[in-house]
Design a protein around this motif. Structure first.
Motif, PDB file in Angstrom:
ATOM      1  N   LEU A  36       0.802  -1.217   0.000  1.00 39.32           N
ATOM      2  CA  LEU A  36       0.000   0.000   0.000  1.00 39.32           C
ATOM      3  C   LEU A  36       0.837   1.269   0.000  1.00 39.32           C
ATOM      4  CD1 LEU A  36      -2.645  -1.124   2.687  1.00 39.32           C
ATOM      5  CD2 LEU A  36      -2.817  -1.316   0.186  1.00 39.32           C
ATOM      6  N   GLY A  37       2.138   1.122   0.256  1.00 40.01           N
ATOM      7  CA  GLY A  37       3.009   2.297   0.332  1.00 40.01           C
ATOM      8  C   GLY A  37       2.816   3.090   1.614  1.00 40.01           C
ATOM      9  N   TRP A  38       2.340   2.426   2.671  1.00 41.81           N
ATOM     10  CA  TRP A  38       2.029   3.100   3.928  1.00 41.81           C
ATOM     11  C   TRP A  38       3.227   3.144   4.855  1.00 41.81           C
ATOM     12  CZ3 TRP A  38      -3.365   1.163   5.986  1.00 41.81           C
ATOM     13  CH2 TRP A  38      -4.364   1.563   5.089  1.00 41.81           C
ATOM     14  N   LYS A  39       3.238   4.190   5.695  1.00 39.77           N
ATOM     15  CA  LYS A  39       4.205   4.293   6.780  1.00 39.77           C
ATOM     16  C   LYS A  39       3.682   3.488   7.970  1.00 39.77           C
ATOM     17  CE  LYS A  39       5.721   8.882   5.475  1.00 39.77           C
ATOM     18  NZ  LYS A  39       5.832  10.289   5.850  1.00 39.77           N
ATOM     19  N   LYS A  40       4.585   3.181   8.883  1.00 39.78           N
ATOM     20  CA  LYS A  40       4.230   2.419  10.084  1.00 39.78           C
ATOM     21  C   LYS A  40       3.087   3.099  10.838  1.00 39.78           C
ATOM     22  CE  LYS A  40       6.333   0.722  14.377  1.00 39.78           C
ATOM     23  NZ  LYS A  40       7.585   0.600  15.127  1.00 39.78           N
ATOM     24  N   SER A  41       3.164   4.413  10.974  1.00 41.31           N
ATOM     25  CA  SER A  41       2.142   5.138  11.741  1.00 41.31           C
ATOM     26  C   SER A  41       0.760   5.015  11.091  1.00 41.31           C
ATOM     27  CB  SER A  41       2.527   6.606  11.905  1.00 41.31           C
ATOM     28  OG  SER A  41       2.680   7.220  10.636  1.00 41.31           O
ATOM     29  N   THR A  42       0.714   5.029   9.767  1.00 36.28           N
ATOM     30  CA  THR A  42      -0.563   4.897   9.064  1.00 36.28           C
ATOM     31  C   THR A  42      -1.163   3.517   9.325  1.00 36.28           C
ATOM     32  OG1 THR A  42       0.217   6.390   7.334  1.00 36.28           O
ATOM     33  CG2 THR A  42      -1.700   5.030   6.806  1.00 36.28           C
ATOM     34  N   THR A  43      -0.337   2.491   9.221  1.00 35.70           N
ATOM     35  CA  THR A  43      -0.816   1.126   9.464  1.00 35.70           C
ATOM     36  C   THR A  43      -1.384   0.998  10.867  1.00 35.70           C
ATOM     37  OG1 THR A  43       0.742   0.172   7.892  1.00 35.70           O
ATOM     38  CG2 THR A  43      -0.140  -1.312   9.572  1.00 35.70           C
TER      39      THR A  43
END
Length: 120
Positions: A36-43
């Motif tokens: 998804l191209g997400w950062k850890k914080s987004t997840t």
């Protein structure tokens, strides 16, 4: 009936979880970064939100699914048809099939589905 209305990003997240569950939360962060191209914080933000809504559980750093994929997918499909085609399933099918040809097997499967869901 429970309601599982998800926005697009939440639905994509659930697809990652369904494919991997049960999954360690650290591994889920890696999968979301890759897919998804997400950062850890987004997840973790989305994970916390969906746990709070009863779709997922995160215990001892292991994420498990509480919401059945079939129920969530059916609700998403119904909401799409309602929003885009005013609830008209024939309208949706006409738009979806525009320019497409069905194999004999696909046509028979659709006939069986229609017969199985007819009123009366």
């Amino acid at each position: 009936m429970e309601h599982y209305h998800l926005c697009d990003s939440e639905y994509r997240f659930m697809q990652v979880v369904w494919a991997a569950a049960p999954v360690a939360s650290g591994r889920l962060v890696e999968l979301c970064r890759e897919q998804l191209g997400w950062k850890k914080s987004t997840t973790y933000t989305v994970l916390k939100k969906l746990c709070g809504r009863g779709l997922l559980q995160n215990e001892n750093s292991t994420v498990t699914v509480l919401a059945p994929r079939e129920a969530v997918t059916a609700e998403a499909a119904g909401a799409f048809v309602d929003r885009t085609f005013g609830g008209s399933l024939p309208g949706f099918l006409a738009a979806f099939m525009s320019g497409h040809r069905l194999s004999e097997q696909e046509a028979e499967e659709l006939k069986r589905l229609i017969d199985a869901h007819k009123e009366g």
